[in-house]
Write a protein that holds these residues in place. Structure first.
Motif, PDB file in Angstrom:
ATOM      1  N   GLU A 160       0.803  -1.230   0.075  1.00 57.45           N
ATOM      2  CA  GLU A 160       0.049  -0.118  -0.010  1.00 57.45           C
ATOM      3  C   GLU A 160       0.990   1.327   0.148  1.00 57.45           C
ATOM      4  OE1 GLU A 160      -4.056  -1.159   2.258  1.00 57.45           O
ATOM      5  OE2 GLU A 160      -2.310  -1.493   3.430  1.00 57.45           O
ATOM      6  N   GLN A 161       1.946   1.214   0.724  1.00 53.59           N
ATOM      7  CA  GLN A 161       2.929   2.197   0.765  1.00 53.59           C
ATOM      8  C   GLN A 161       3.708   2.737  -0.584  1.00 53.59           C
ATOM      9  OE1 GLN A 161       6.168   2.404   3.885  1.00 53.59           O
ATOM     10  NE2 GLN A 161       4.561   1.079   4.951  1.00 53.59           N
ATOM     11  N   LEU A 162       3.707   1.290  -1.298  1.00 52.95           N
ATOM     12  CA  LEU A 162       4.244   1.544  -2.988  1.00 52.95           C
ATOM     13  C   LEU A 162       3.249   2.080  -3.770  1.00 52.95           C
ATOM     14  CD1 LEU A 162       6.573   0.711  -4.625  1.00 52.95           C
ATOM     15  CD2 LEU A 162       5.677  -1.689  -4.872  1.00 52.95           C
ATOM     16  N   GLU A 163       1.886   1.534  -3.624  1.00 54.69           N
ATOM     17  CA  GLU A 163       0.881   2.098  -4.406  1.00 54.69           C
ATOM     18  C   GLU A 163       0.896   3.718  -4.210  1.00 54.69           C
ATOM     19  OE1 GLU A 163      -3.922   1.477  -4.996  1.00 54.69           O
ATOM     20  OE2 GLU A 163      -2.804  -0.047  -3.814  1.00 54.69           O
ATOM     21  N   ALA A 164       0.590   4.074  -2.967  1.00 54.38           N
ATOM     22  CA  ALA A 164       0.629   5.111  -2.574  1.00 54.38           C
ATOM     23  C   ALA A 164       1.819   6.264  -3.241  1.00 54.38           C
ATOM     24  CB  ALA A 164       0.368   5.679  -0.929  1.00 54.38           C
ATOM     25  N   SER A 165       2.854   5.725  -3.025  1.00 50.39           N
ATOM     26  CA  SER A 165       4.065   6.394  -3.756  1.00 50.39           C
ATOM     27  C   SER A 165       3.915   6.520  -5.296  1.00 50.39           C
ATOM     28  CB  SER A 165       5.342   5.682  -3.265  1.00 50.39           C
ATOM     29  OG  SER A 165       5.711   5.756  -1.866  1.00 50.39           O
ATOM     30  N   ILE A 166       3.725   5.488  -5.997  1.00 49.27           N
ATOM     31  CA  ILE A 166       3.516   5.317  -7.361  1.00 49.27           C
ATOM     32  C   ILE A 166       2.342   6.586  -7.543  1.00 49.27           C
ATOM     33  CG2 ILE A 166       2.730   4.102  -9.200  1.00 49.27           C
ATOM     34  CD1 ILE A 166       3.946   1.947  -7.991  1.00 49.27           C
ATOM     35  N   ARG A 187      13.340  16.231  -6.921  1.00 47.61           N
ATOM     36  CA  ARG A 187      12.282  16.945  -5.851  1.00 47.61           C
ATOM     37  C   ARG A 187      11.146  16.157  -5.282  1.00 47.61           C
ATOM     38  NH1 ARG A 187      11.057  22.721  -6.741  1.00 47.61           N
ATOM     39  NH2 ARG A 187      12.963  23.782  -7.814  1.00 47.61           N
ATOM     40  N   ILE A 188      10.361  15.174  -6.570  1.00 55.47           N
ATOM     41  CA  ILE A 188       9.437  14.232  -5.819  1.00 55.47           C
ATOM     42  C   ILE A 188       9.990  13.201  -4.919  1.00 55.47           C
ATOM     43  CG2 ILE A 188       7.757  12.353  -6.664  1.00 55.47           C
ATOM     44  CD1 ILE A 188       7.757  14.022  -9.271  1.00 55.47           C
ATOM     45  N   ALA A 189      11.202  12.703  -4.976  1.00 50.76           N
ATOM     46  CA  ALA A 189      11.701  11.865  -3.995  1.00 50.76           C
ATOM     47  C   ALA A 189      11.955  12.459  -2.735  1.00 50.76           C
ATOM     48  CB  ALA A 189      12.877  11.189  -4.393  1.00 50.76           C
ATOM     49  N   GLN A 190      12.267  14.005  -2.725  1.00 49.55           N
ATOM     50  CA  GLN A 190      12.323  14.683  -1.458  1.00 49.55           C
ATOM     51  C   GLN A 190      11.293  14.829  -0.875  1.00 49.55           C
ATOM     52  OE1 GLN A 190      13.908  18.572  -2.064  1.00 49.55           O
ATOM     53  NE2 GLN A 190      15.063  18.269   0.026  1.00 49.55           N
ATOM     54  N   GLN A 194      10.270  13.473   2.786  1.00 45.43           N
ATOM     55  CA  GLN A 194       9.529  14.335   3.912  1.00 45.43           C
ATOM     56  C   GLN A 194       8.172  13.856   4.354  1.00 45.43           C
ATOM     57  OE1 GLN A 194       9.542  18.065   1.902  1.00 45.43           O
ATOM     58  NE2 GLN A 194      11.571  18.633   2.376  1.00 45.43           N
ATOM     59  N   LYS A 195       7.426  13.108   3.667  1.00 45.05           N
ATOM     60  CA  LYS A 195       6.225  12.584   3.963  1.00 45.05           C
ATOM     61  C   LYS A 195       6.198  11.217   4.696  1.00 45.05           C
ATOM     62  CE  LYS A 195       3.335  14.477   0.215  1.00 45.05           C
ATOM     63  NZ  LYS A 195       2.451  15.308   0.909  1.00 45.05           N
ATOM     64  N   GLY A 196       7.646  10.697   4.900  1.00 45.59           N
ATOM     65  CA  GLY A 196       7.708   9.524   5.818  1.00 45.59           C
ATOM     66  C   GLY A 196       7.747   8.237   5.048  1.00 45.59           C
ATOM     67  N   TYR A 197       8.066   8.201   3.710  1.00 45.95           N
ATOM     68  CA  TYR A 197       8.455   6.940   3.148  1.00 45.95           C
ATOM     69  C   TYR A 197       9.775   6.520   3.140  1.00 45.95           C
ATOM     70  CZ  TYR A 197       3.915   7.392   1.350  1.00 45.95           C
ATOM     71  OH  TYR A 197       2.287   7.646   1.163  1.00 45.95           O
ATOM     72  N   MET A 198      10.138   5.230   3.330  1.00 45.30           N
ATOM     73  CA  MET A 198      11.465   4.818   3.309  1.00 45.30           C
ATOM     74  C   MET A 198      11.845   4.720   1.777  1.00 45.30           C
ATOM     75  SD  MET A 198      12.162   3.972   6.503  1.00 45.30           S
ATOM     76  CE  MET A 198      13.335   2.666   6.471  1.00 45.30           C
ATOM     77  N   TRP A 199      13.607   5.002   1.710  1.00 45.06           N
ATOM     78  CA  TRP A 199      14.124   5.110   0.514  1.00 45.06           C
ATOM     79  C   TRP A 199      13.730   3.849  -0.326  1.00 45.06           C
ATOM     80  CZ3 TRP A 199      15.102   8.761  -2.501  1.00 45.06           C
ATOM     81  CH2 TRP A 199      15.865   8.619  -3.548  1.00 45.06           C
ATOM     82  N   GLU A 200      13.791   2.672   0.228  1.00 48.44           N
ATOM     83  CA  GLU A 200      13.406   1.585  -0.653  1.00 48.44           C
ATOM     84  C   GLU A 200      12.176   1.566  -1.329  1.00 48.44           C
ATOM     85  OE1 GLU A 200      11.972  -2.066   2.253  1.00 48.44           O
ATOM     86  OE2 GLU A 200      13.822  -0.909   3.165  1.00 48.44           O
ATOM     87  N   GLU A 203      12.535   4.127  -4.091  1.00 51.71           N
ATOM     88  CA  GLU A 203      13.105   3.709  -5.440  1.00 51.71           C
ATOM     89  C   GLU A 203      12.421   2.486  -6.147  1.00 51.71           C
ATOM     90  OE1 GLU A 203      17.846   3.388  -4.912  1.00 51.71           O
ATOM     91  OE2 GLU A 203      16.823   2.207  -3.355  1.00 51.71           O
ATOM     92  N   MET A 204      11.596   1.811  -5.424  1.00 53.80           N
ATOM     93  CA  MET A 204      10.670   1.027  -6.203  1.00 53.80           C
ATOM     94  C   MET A 204       9.645   1.557  -6.867  1.00 53.80           C
ATOM     95  SD  MET A 204      10.255  -2.134  -7.030  1.00 53.80           S
ATOM     96  CE  MET A 204      11.470  -3.159  -6.188  1.00 53.80           C
ATOM     97  N   ALA A 205       9.130   2.499  -6.162  1.00 58.24           N
ATOM     98  CA  ALA A 205       7.860   3.304  -6.627  1.00 58.24           C
ATOM     99  C   ALA A 205       8.433   4.106  -7.981  1.00 58.24           C
ATOM    100  CB  ALA A 205       7.393   4.326  -5.696  1.00 58.24           C
ATOM    101  N   PHE A 206       9.627   4.563  -8.183  1.00 53.71           N
ATOM    102  CA  PHE A 206      10.061   5.303  -9.343  1.00 53.71           C
ATOM    103  C   PHE A 206      10.315   4.375 -10.442  1.00 53.71           C
ATOM    104  CE2 PHE A 206      11.014   9.029  -6.925  1.00 53.71           C
ATOM    105  CZ  PHE A 206      10.772  10.134  -7.836  1.00 53.71           C
ATOM    106  N   GLN A 207      10.719   3.171 -10.090  1.00 58.53           N
ATOM    107  CA  GLN A 207      10.792   2.098 -11.134  1.00 58.53           C
ATOM    108  C   GLN A 207       9.472   1.718 -11.588  1.00 58.53           C
ATOM    109  OE1 GLN A 207      13.165  -1.605 -10.023  1.00 58.53           O
ATOM    110  NE2 GLN A 207      14.507  -0.040  -8.710  1.00 58.53           N
ATOM    111  N   GLU A 208       8.512   1.432 -10.725  1.00 57.45           N
ATOM    112  CA  GLU A 208       7.250   1.202 -11.529  1.00 57.45           C
ATOM    113  C   GLU A 208       6.467   2.268 -11.816  1.00 57.45           C
ATOM    114  OE1 GLU A 208       5.138  -1.542  -8.891  1.00 57.45           O
ATOM    115  OE2 GLU A 208       7.035  -2.716  -8.481  1.00 57.45           O
ATOM    116  N   ALA A 209       6.679   3.632 -11.697  1.00 59.82           N
ATOM    117  CA  ALA A 209       5.811   4.566 -12.249  1.00 59.82           C
ATOM    118  C   ALA A 209       6.152   4.760 -13.582  1.00 59.82           C
ATOM    119  CB  ALA A 209       5.979   5.923 -11.318  1.00 59.82           C
ATOM    120  N   LYS A 210       7.096   4.280 -14.038  1.00 61.45           N
ATOM    121  CA  LYS A 210       7.551   4.318 -15.459  1.00 61.45           C
ATOM    122  C   LYS A 210       7.194   5.953 -16.034  1.00 61.45           C
ATOM    123  CE  LYS A 210       6.751  -0.571 -16.069  1.00 61.45           C
ATOM    124  NZ  LYS A 210       6.004  -1.675 -16.606  1.00 61.45           N
ATOM    125  N   ILE A 211       7.777   6.985 -15.329  1.00 59.76           N
ATOM    126  CA  ILE A 211       7.530   8.125 -15.919  1.00 59.76           C
ATOM    127  C   ILE A 211       8.775   8.530 -16.774  1.00 59.76           C
ATOM    128  CG2 ILE A 211       5.899   9.229 -14.216  1.00 59.76           C
ATOM    129  CD1 ILE A 211       8.372  10.080 -12.635  1.00 59.76           C
TER     130      ILE A 211
END
Length: 271
Positions: A160-166, A187-190, A194-200, A203-211
C-alpha cells in the motif's frame, strides 16, 4: 455544621441548582450543583451538612462539570486521552479530577487510544499521501503510545505504501514543466521522504511509475534554464562563462553531454 435553608433551580440552566444555608442570623448562598449531584447526596431543605460532606459535594460537582466539558469536546471528533487531558488542564481542572474523568471515559469506551490510532492511520491512507513516518509523528503529538502507534501502522503494508508512492509520483510529474526529468524526480523523491516513506519504497515506486520526459520537453526545459543562466552570467566570457553555465545547468539535472552540445551549438547565440 451548616443547615440547608433553600434549594432553587438556576434561571439560565434548570439542570443546575443553587443551595443556600443558614449562617448566623442570615441566609447565604453556599454552592451550586447539577441535578445528578443533588440526587446523589439527597440534598434537601433542613438537611445538615458537615465540612467533610461539603467538600465531597463540591468535588463531585467539579467532576461532573469536567466530565460534561470532556463530552462536549468529544462531540466534534474522536480524541486521544492526551488531548482531553490537555484540554481540561487549560480549563484549570485539578489533576485528580482529570484522571477520574479519563477513567470513566475509558470505561464507556468514549476514549480509546488504540482505536483512535488505527482510525487515524486508515484515514491518512485513504485521504492523503502521508507516509508512515509523518503519520507516526502525528500520532506522537497526540500522545499515542509507541505500542499503539506501531500496531496501527501495521495496517499500512509495503504494497500500500508502494501504491501510494506511485500515485504521488505520477500526479506530481509533468513532462510540460520547465524542469529537467532528473530535477523533477529529485524533488518528488525529496517530497516523499519528507512525507515519511522509506527510501527503498521510493526507489521501487520510481521503477514502477514508468515516468519520463519527452526529448522535446527536456530541450525546452534546458533552454529555459539556459536563458536564466545566460542573463546571470553574460558579464563573463570565455572559459569563465562556459564554466558557470555548465555548473548551473548541471545542478538543474541536465546531462553534461546535452549541456556541452548547447554551449557549442548555434542556439547559444539566441539566448
Amino acid at each position: 455544621m451548616a443547615v440547608i435553608t433553600r434549594i432553587s433551580a438556576q434561571q439560565k440552566n434548570d439542570e443546575r441548582f443553587n443551595v443556600f444555608i443558614q449562617k448566623g442570623p442570615k441566609e447565604e448562598f453556599a454552592f451550586s450543583v447539577d441535578a445528578d449531584v443533588l440526587i446523589k447526596f439527597s440534598l434537601q431543605k433542613g438537611m445538615e451538612i458537615d465540612e467533610e460532606e461539603w467538600e465531597a459535594i463540591i468535588e463531585e460537582d467539579q467532576y461532573r462539570k469536567a466530565f460534561n466539558k470532556a463530552l462536549h469536546y468529544l462531540s466534534f471528533r474522536m480524541r486521544t486521552a492526551h488531548e482531553i487531558e490537555v484540554y481540561l488542564e487549560k480549563k484549570e481542572v485539578p489533576e485528580a479530577t482529570i484522571k477520574r474523568v479519563l477513567q470513566k471515559l475509558s470505561e464507556y469506551d468514549f476514549v480509546n487510544d488504540e482505536t483512535f490510532a488505527k482510525s487515524l492511520v486508515r484515514s491518512r491512507m485513504n485521504t492523503s499521501f502521508k507516509g508512515p513516518g509523518m503519520i507516526r509523528q502525528e500520532l506522537k503529538k497526540k500522545g499515542i503510545s509507541d505500542r499503539h502507534t506501531e500496531e496501527a501502522l501495521d495496517q499500512f503494508s509495503y504494497e500500500e505504501q508502494l501504491e501510494a508512492s506511485i500515485s504521488f509520483i505520477q500526479k506530481q510529474f509533468s513532462s510540460g514543466k520547465k524542469r529537467s526529468e532528473k530535477e523533477q524526480k529529485q524533488r518528488i523523491a525529496q517530497q516523499l521522504q519528507q512525507k515519511g516513506y522509506m527510501w527503498e519504497v521510493i526507489e521501487m515506486a520510481f521503477q514502477e511509475a514508468k515516468i519520463s520526459q519527452s526529448a522535446e520537453n527536456e530541450k525546452e526545459a534546458l533552454l529555459a534554464h539556459a536563458r536564466k543562466a545566460h542573463h546571470k552570467y553574460k558579464k563573463y566570457s570565455g572559459f569563465e562563462y562556459e564554466s558557470r553555465m555548465k555548473k548551473f545547468l548541471y545542478s538543474k539535472g541536465f546531462n553534461s553531454d546535452v549541456i556541452s552540445e548547447l554551449l557549442n551549438g548555434d542556439e547559444i547565440n539566441d539566448l
